[in-house]
Design a protein around this motif. Sequence first.
Motif, mmCIF file in Angstrom:
data_model
loop_
_atom_site.group_PDB
_atom_site.id
_atom_site.type_symbol
_atom_site.label_atom_id
_atom_site.label_comp_id
_atom_site.label_asym_id
_atom_site.label_seq_id
_atom_site.Cartn_x
_atom_site.Cartn_y
_atom_site.Cartn_z
ATOM 1 N N MET A 126 44.320 57.525 62.246
ATOM 2 C CA MET A 126 45.491 58.205 61.686
ATOM 3 C C MET A 126 46.069 59.208 62.681
ATOM 4 O O MET A 126 47.287 59.357 62.804
ATOM 5 N N LEU A 127 45.192 59.883 63.406
ATOM 6 C CA LEU A 127 45.651 60.851 64.398
ATOM 7 C C LEU A 127 46.436 60.165 65.509
ATOM 8 O O LEU A 127 47.547 60.585 65.865
ATOM 9 N N ASP A 128 45.876 59.088 66.060
ATOM 10 C CA ASP A 128 46.515 58.395 67.178
ATOM 11 C C ASP A 128 47.807 57.680 66.773
ATOM 12 O O ASP A 128 48.805 57.719 67.497
ATOM 13 N N ARG A 129 47.770 57.035 65.612
ATOM 14 C CA ARG A 129 48.899 56.183 65.237
ATOM 15 C C ARG A 129 50.018 56.932 64.523
ATOM 16 O O ARG A 129 51.194 56.542 64.623
ATOM 17 N N GLU A 130 49.664 57.950 63.761
ATOM 18 C CA GLU A 130 50.655 58.599 62.907
ATOM 19 C C GLU A 130 50.957 60.049 63.287
ATOM 20 O O GLU A 130 52.119 60.445 63.385
ATOM 21 N N PHE A 177 37.232 65.553 69.126
ATOM 22 C CA PHE A 177 38.215 64.501 69.392
ATOM 23 C C PHE A 177 39.631 65.062 69.281
ATOM 24 O O PHE A 177 40.485 64.832 70.151
ATOM 25 N N LEU A 178 39.873 65.832 68.224
ATOM 26 C CA LEU A 178 41.203 66.398 67.984
ATOM 27 C C LEU A 178 41.571 67.409 69.064
ATOM 28 O O LEU A 178 42.704 67.413 69.573
ATOM 29 N N ALA A 179 40.629 68.277 69.427
ATOM 30 C CA ALA A 179 40.906 69.297 70.436
ATOM 31 C C ALA A 179 41.314 68.660 71.765
ATOM 32 O O ALA A 179 42.247 69.128 72.436
ATOM 33 N N LYS A 180 40.627 67.596 72.172
ATOM 34 C CA LYS A 180 40.971 66.908 73.419
ATOM 35 C C LYS A 180 42.373 66.326 73.357
ATOM 36 O O LYS A 180 43.143 66.400 74.315
ATOM 37 N N LYS A 181 42.706 65.721 72.223
ATOM 38 C CA LYS A 181 44.029 65.120 72.073
ATOM 39 C C LYS A 181 45.122 66.184 72.122
ATOM 40 O O LYS A 181 46.165 65.993 72.760
ATOM 41 N N LEU A 182 44.890 67.298 71.455
ATOM 42 C CA LEU A 182 45.892 68.365 71.458
ATOM 43 C C LEU A 182 46.042 68.978 72.844
ATOM 44 O O LEU A 182 47.158 69.275 73.293
ATOM 45 N N ASN A 183 44.929 69.185 73.521
ATOM 46 C CA ASN A 183 44.983 69.726 74.881
ATOM 47 C C ASN A 183 45.795 68.832 75.806
ATOM 48 O O ASN A 183 46.498 69.307 76.702
ATOM 49 N N SER A 184 45.694 67.525 75.597
ATOM 50 C CA SER A 184 46.438 66.587 76.445
ATOM 51 C C SER A 184 47.940 66.716 76.257
ATOM 52 O O SER A 184 48.721 66.264 77.089
ATOM 53 N N LEU A 185 48.350 67.339 75.143
ATOM 54 C CA LEU A 185 49.773 67.568 74.888
ATOM 55 C C LEU A 185 50.190 68.991 75.229
ATOM 56 O O LEU A 185 51.328 69.384 74.997
ATOM 57 N N GLY A 186 49.252 69.756 75.768
ATOM 58 C CA GLY A 186 49.559 71.135 76.099
ATOM 59 C C GLY A 186 49.497 72.073 74.908
ATOM 60 O O GLY A 186 50.019 73.186 74.955
ATOM 61 N N SER A 241 45.353 53.278 57.567
ATOM 62 C CA SER A 241 45.132 51.834 57.753
ATOM 63 C C SER A 241 43.657 51.463 57.794
ATOM 64 O O SER A 241 43.310 50.289 57.788
ATOM 65 N N ARG A 242 42.781 52.471 57.863
ATOM 66 C CA ARG A 242 41.345 52.196 58.010
ATOM 67 C C ARG A 242 40.525 52.587 56.781
ATOM 68 O O ARG A 242 39.317 52.448 56.769
ATOM 69 N N GLY A 243 41.175 53.121 55.761
ATOM 70 C CA GLY A 243 40.431 53.561 54.579
ATOM 71 C C GLY A 243 41.347 53.715 53.389
ATOM 72 O O GLY A 243 42.463 53.183 53.361
#
Length: 413
Positions: A157-161, A24-33, A128-130
Motif C-alpha cells: 500500500m505504501l509503494d503503490r498508493e 521500511f517507512l523511514a527509508k522510503k521517506l528519507n529517499s524523498l527528502g 490489494s494484499r489484504g
Amino acid sequence: MNAEIISVGDELQRGEITNTNSAFLAKKLNSLGITVASQVTVGDDPTAIINCVREAQDRAEIIFICGGLGPTADDVTLSAVARGVGVMVKTDDQTWHHLLGIFAQQQIPVQPENKRQAQYIGELIPNSRGLALGSWFKTAKSRVVILPGPPAEFQAMLDREVLPRIIKEFSIQKTIKTRALHFLGRPESTLMSELKPIMKDYPNVAITSYVKPTNIELRLTIIAGAHADIKATFDRVTKAILKKEQQYYLGMGNDFNLANEVVGLLKQQKLKITGAESLTGGLFQSTICSIPGASAIFDGGFVTYAAEAKISLLGIPASLINQNGVVSSATAQAMADYSRKKLDADFGIGFTGVAGPDELEGQPAGTVWIGLARKGQPTISKQLRLAGYLGRQEIRLLSIQYGLQMLLKELRK
C-alpha cells in the motif's frame, strides 16, 4: 518537510514482534527528502492513540499510523484516530459487500467487528494484499495516513498508493537515492580507511558502513534533483570502490542474499553441490534449501558431527583424522572431497571447527576450516579465526557465509 510514525500494538510495546514497518517507512521517506522527526510506539489503548495523534499534528506535516485495523476487539486504531482528528468513520459499501462474499464462500460467520475492515476516514486507500482499508485524511495542519500492520499489506500500500500521492501532493522535486554494496572478510575500520580517497573525490556521495551479522554493508547516498543522473554517479563510485576491494565483494542491493546469488549461479552453470558439515550441523544445507529452486543444484549432503561419522558415512580414513585432527585443513578438504565423490556432484564443501565455548584439540572457539572440492580441480581450504566471544550461533552463521563466499569466487571465475 517532516513526518511522524505512530506504530500501534500491544505486541510491539512488549517487544514480542519486531517493528519492521517503521524501518521500511523511514527509508522510503528519507529517499524523498522527508525527515522522520519522531517515532512512537503505543499500545492498543484508544486514549493513548488519541493523545498521540493530537500531539503529532503540532509537530509533523505527515502523520503515519500503522497497525490495529483488523476485526478483533483490540483493533481500535481507526475509531481512535477519527476521534483524535474530530471526524466520523465511514463505511465503503463496495468493500463491505466484497467481504461478505468472502465470508459466505468460506462459510465463516460474520461478526459485527468485521465491518471495521471496510471503514476509513477521509479518502480510502485500497489494499490489494489484504482486507483492511487504509485512510488518507487532511487536517488543518497535517496529512494523516492510516495503514494496516501486516508487512506485506503495509509495504504494498505504501509503494503503490501512498508514496505516489505524497510526491504528487507535495510536488517533491528532490530525491535521496541509496545503493548498498556488501563485503565480507575485511575489518570495517580497514575498509573505511581505504575508501577515504574515494570519499574525497566524490564529496556529494556519502559512504557509510554498517556491520551486519553476515557481512559489512556499504551504503552510498546521494541527495539530488529528481532528474539527475544518479545511477551514473553511483556506477563511477562503485567502480572505484571495487578497484580496491574486489576480492571481498559479495554483491549489490538492499535485498542481496549471498545464498540466493550462489544458488542462482549454480543453476545458470548447471552445476550441483553437496557438503559435509561438522560444527555447522547442517546449517549450510539448510541455507541452500531455503532458496527456491535449490533442488536443481542440490541432491543431498552429510552431517558428520563426530569423527566416527566422518569415517563411516564419508569413508575418510581414520588415519587421516588421527594424524591431522578433526579441526584441520586435511580433514576439511577430505570432507569436501569425499562428499563430492559420494554424490558425484560438481562441488563439495566441508566445514569443521570449534563453535565453542570450549576448546577442541587445543584449538580455541572460532577456529574454523572450510574445504572446497571442485570436479577436475585441486581441493582447497580456508582457515578462519573468528572471535570466540561471538557465540556458537554467530560462529556457525559466519562460517556458512565464508563458505558461500568461497563458492561465489569459484563460480565467478
